[in-house]
Design an enzyme around this catalytic site. Structure first.
Site, PDB file in Angstrom:
ATOM      1  N   PRO A   1      45.798  66.134 -52.183  1.00 37.27           N
ATOM      2  CA  PRO A   1      46.811  65.585 -51.642  1.00 37.27           C
ATOM      3  C   PRO A   1      47.761  64.596 -51.135  1.00 37.27           C
ATOM      4  CG  PRO A   1      46.352  67.345 -52.665  1.00 37.27           C
ATOM      5  CD  PRO A   1      44.843  67.682 -51.942  1.00 37.27           C
ATOM      6  N   CYS A   2      48.158  63.638 -51.358  1.00 34.14           N
ATOM      7  CA  CYS A   2      48.837  62.970 -50.764  1.00 34.14           C
ATOM      8  C   CYS A   2      50.358  63.200 -50.205  1.00 34.14           C
ATOM      9  CB  CYS A   2      48.668  61.239 -51.459  1.00 34.14           C
ATOM     10  SG  CYS A   2      50.105  61.328 -52.893  1.00 34.14           S
TER      11      CYS A   2
END
Length: 318
Positions: free
Chosen positions: A71-72
């Site tokens: 996840p960013c």
């Protein structure tokens, strides 16, 4: 060559690595719609629907590659950039899996913000831990448009390889041919319903796209990003305030909106790649994906390093 794919999403990275010669044994993904997309396109893949924190790789010792797009939001300029303090930071889980199965290599993708100076200590801590496990690792910023993707999409890539293999790895070089413009990329899809203004639109959409934004569950509906991104899309003749269900029809006036299929093509997905879920869920899968052509380019270099290292080992034995 076999691989484990974590945070697989809609399969952008998995598809690119497949094209580079990797056979995925496990694909771990949390979102049901994304899992449905993976199963729809590759029924033979073993898709594990659930939290990667509960997944163990101990049953696949010595596998060639662990890969994923963790996840960013912990590192994105669009968020609070909490890094390691964000509960969505899954780099520790990726490193746990490396410890469990000791693959030949690791490939992780994230947003450009991860390479900001504020995360220098965090990046170094990951490199230090990988080195202690016997890997040589490096971060690199790659531009999707350098690999034929009609989009300005810089991504930070981490590649880690066991020391005998690492010396044979080199990062992919950009393609000599420029990526197509948005108009060139989408002309046939925009023309599908007989829009008579498509030719003039194609001439206006004469540059690559800004970065597609997938958003999060907290975000309302599907659109092409914040105000600055929408202005960039407007400069290309695209209404970024939402997505359309269908291409413009004859007599349509104004700036058209993209469909999910158009967004997927801009992201580098083939038109044959089906996306499950309603429009919002499908677009988020596209917007959060790693462009397959970039994953393929890096995957090919990793595969080449494996082969070169194996050949060198055989020559040494001879």
């Amino acid at each position: 060559m076999h691989s484990i794919e974590i945070c697989a999403g809609a399969g952008g990275q998995a598809l690119g690595l497949e094209q580079a010669g990797f056979d995925h044994l496990d694909l771990v993904e949390y979102e049901p719609a994304a899992c449905a997309t993976l199963r729809c396109n590759r029924p033979e893949w073993r898709v594990i629907e659930g939290d990667v924190r509960k997944y163990s790789a101990a049953h696949l010792p010595g596998i060639e590659l662990v890969a994923g797009g963790v996840p960013c939001p912990p590192f994105s300029h669009a968020g609070k950039q909490l890094g390691a303090d964000d509960e969505r930071d899954l780099f520790p889980e990726a490193l746990r899996l490396v410890e469990e199965c000791r693959p030949l290599g690791l490939m992780l993708e994230n947003v450009r913000g991860l390479l900001d100076p504020r995360f220098a200590a965090y990046r170094e801590s990951i490199l230090t831990r990988l080195k202690a496990m016997g890997y040589e690792a490096e971060w690199r910023l790659l531009q999707a448009s350098d690999y034929g993707v009609p989009q300005l999409r810089p991504r930070s890539i981490l590649v880690a390889l066991r020391k005998p293999i690492a010396e044979h790895f080199s990062w992919p070089t950009p393609k000599l041919v420029e990526a197509p413009t948005v108009g060139e990329c989408l002309h046939d899809l925009m023309a599908a319903n007989g829009w008579d203004g498509v030719s003039s639109w194609r001439d206006r959409a004469n540059a690559i796209a800004p970065t597609l934004v997938g958003g999060s569950k907290k975000h309302g509906g599907p659109d092409l990003g914040p105000t600055r991104a929408r202005k960039a899309w407007a400069g290309l003749g695209v209404d970024g305030r939402g997505l359309a269900d269908l291409a413009p029809v004859s007599g349509f006036e104004g700036d058209p909106r993209l469909t999910v299929r158009m967004a997927a093509r801009i992201q580098g997905f083939p038109d044959t790649w089906e996306l499950s879920g309603k429009k919002t869920a499908a677009y988020r899968q596209v917007g959060n994906a790693f462009p397959p052509p970039v994953a393929k380019a890096v995957g090919q270099q990793i595969a080449a390093a494996f082969e070169l290292a194996a050949n060198a080992k055989m020559k040494k034995r001879a």
